[in-house]
Scaffold this active site. Structure first.
Site, PDB file in Angstrom:
ATOM      1  N   THR A  60       0.856  -1.184   0.000  1.00 16.21           N
ATOM      2  CA  THR A  60       0.000   0.000   0.000  1.00 16.21           C
ATOM      3  C   THR A  60       0.889   1.230   0.000  1.00 16.21           C
ATOM      4  O   THR A  60       2.110   1.126   0.147  1.00 16.21           O
ATOM      5  CB  THR A  60      -0.921   0.024   1.238  1.00 16.21           C
ATOM      6  OG1 THR A  60      -1.858   1.076   1.122  1.00 16.21           O
ATOM      7  CG2 THR A  60      -0.111   0.220   2.501  1.00 16.21           C
ATOM      8  N   ALA A 108      -5.307  -5.460   6.604  1.00 22.72           N
ATOM      9  CA  ALA A 108      -6.531  -4.655   6.563  1.00 22.72           C
ATOM     10  C   ALA A 108      -7.419  -4.937   7.768  1.00 22.72           C
ATOM     11  O   ALA A 108      -8.002  -4.012   8.351  1.00 22.72           O
ATOM     12  CB  ALA A 108      -7.289  -4.927   5.264  1.00 22.72           C
TER      13      ALA A 108
END
Length: 263
Positions: A60, A108
């Protein structure tokens, strides 16, 4: 009295036939010497757990920086599981309350769970103390919560961004319980590319539109070079009266803008 008399009787562990050992209670020893070839029936100790057989790579790019008009927060929207692109529309900026934002980098599920738990604790603090929690206190609260699970496999690198009585605040917190205050942070596999853009263009005295452009360019550059980052650039601005969502720009559109190339 009958029960007491039964309990007072010694167990016949040394008597012939008990446990089928012929009176040899010494055979109950389950240490290393009780079996041939040095084998043992004893349970293993509580050591460090083994690493999982399958390692899932996380990728990310998130960034945040303070300037005189508040805090800019930006992130890409791609979620990956190893080399597989799971989603291009993940929301990596978590809204804790109207004055606090958190970012998501790492696992996540870990980031989402702990920051939503932080949102609940911040609300409880507000109800008890009749005032908003400070950015420093919120980040410290999160660091203390995750530190209790240090070494247990959590994967989280987040930035807590907000505005309180002291002005704009920015802290980095990770799953090891580390907590750092700073003016600029970038977290994720594409952070090295984002830092390159921010280090060149960052100034505390940036105008609002200049800050927006810097954040977009930094995330775009990371998505251009890092295969685990992509999707869209979600941009937020934390101001004195609360945060606002500025824009969500597809990286393909930003490629045309910043690279000057045509399809």
């Amino acid at each position: 009295m009958a029960l007491a008399s039964v309990l007072e009787r010694p167990l016949p562990v040394n008597q012939r036939g008990f446990f089928g050992l012929g009176g040899r209670a010494d055979l109950l020893d389950l240490g290393p010497g009780s079996l041939s070839d040095g084998l043992s029936l004893a349970a293993p100790g509580w050591g460090v757990p083994e690493e999982p057989g399958i390692e899932m790579l996380h990728g990310t790019t998130t960034l945040a920086f303070k300037f005189r008009h508040g805090v800019i927060v930006a992130a890409d929207s791609r979620a990956t599981a190893g080399a597989y692109i799971a989603s291009q529309t993940v929301k990596k900026v978590i809204e804790i309350n109207p004055y606090l934002l958190g970012t998501m980098a790492g696992g996540a599920a870990d980031c989402s769970f702990w920051e939503r738990l932080l949102a609940r604790q911040c609300r409880i603090y507000e109800l008890r103390n009749k005032e908003r929690i400070s950015v420093a206190a919120a980040s410290k609260l999160l660091a203390n919560m995750v530190y209790q699970y240090k070494g247990m496999g959590l994967s989280m690198g987040t930035m807590i961004c907000g505005w309180d009585k002291r002005g704009p605040g920015l802290y980095y917190v990770d799953s090891e319980g580390n907590r750092i205050s700073g003016a600029t942070f970038s977290v994720g596999s594409g952070s090295v590319y984002a830092y390159g853009v921010m280090d060149r263009g960052y100034s505390y005295d940036l105008e609002v539109e200049q800050a927006y452009d810097l954040a977009r360019r930094a995330i775009y550059q990371a998505t251009y070079r890092d295969a685990y980052s992509g999707g869209a650039v979600n941009l937020y601005h934390v101001r004195e009266d609360g945060w606002i969502r500025v824009s969500s720009d597809n990286v393909a559109d930003l490629h045309e803008k910043y690279s000057g190339s045509t399809p």
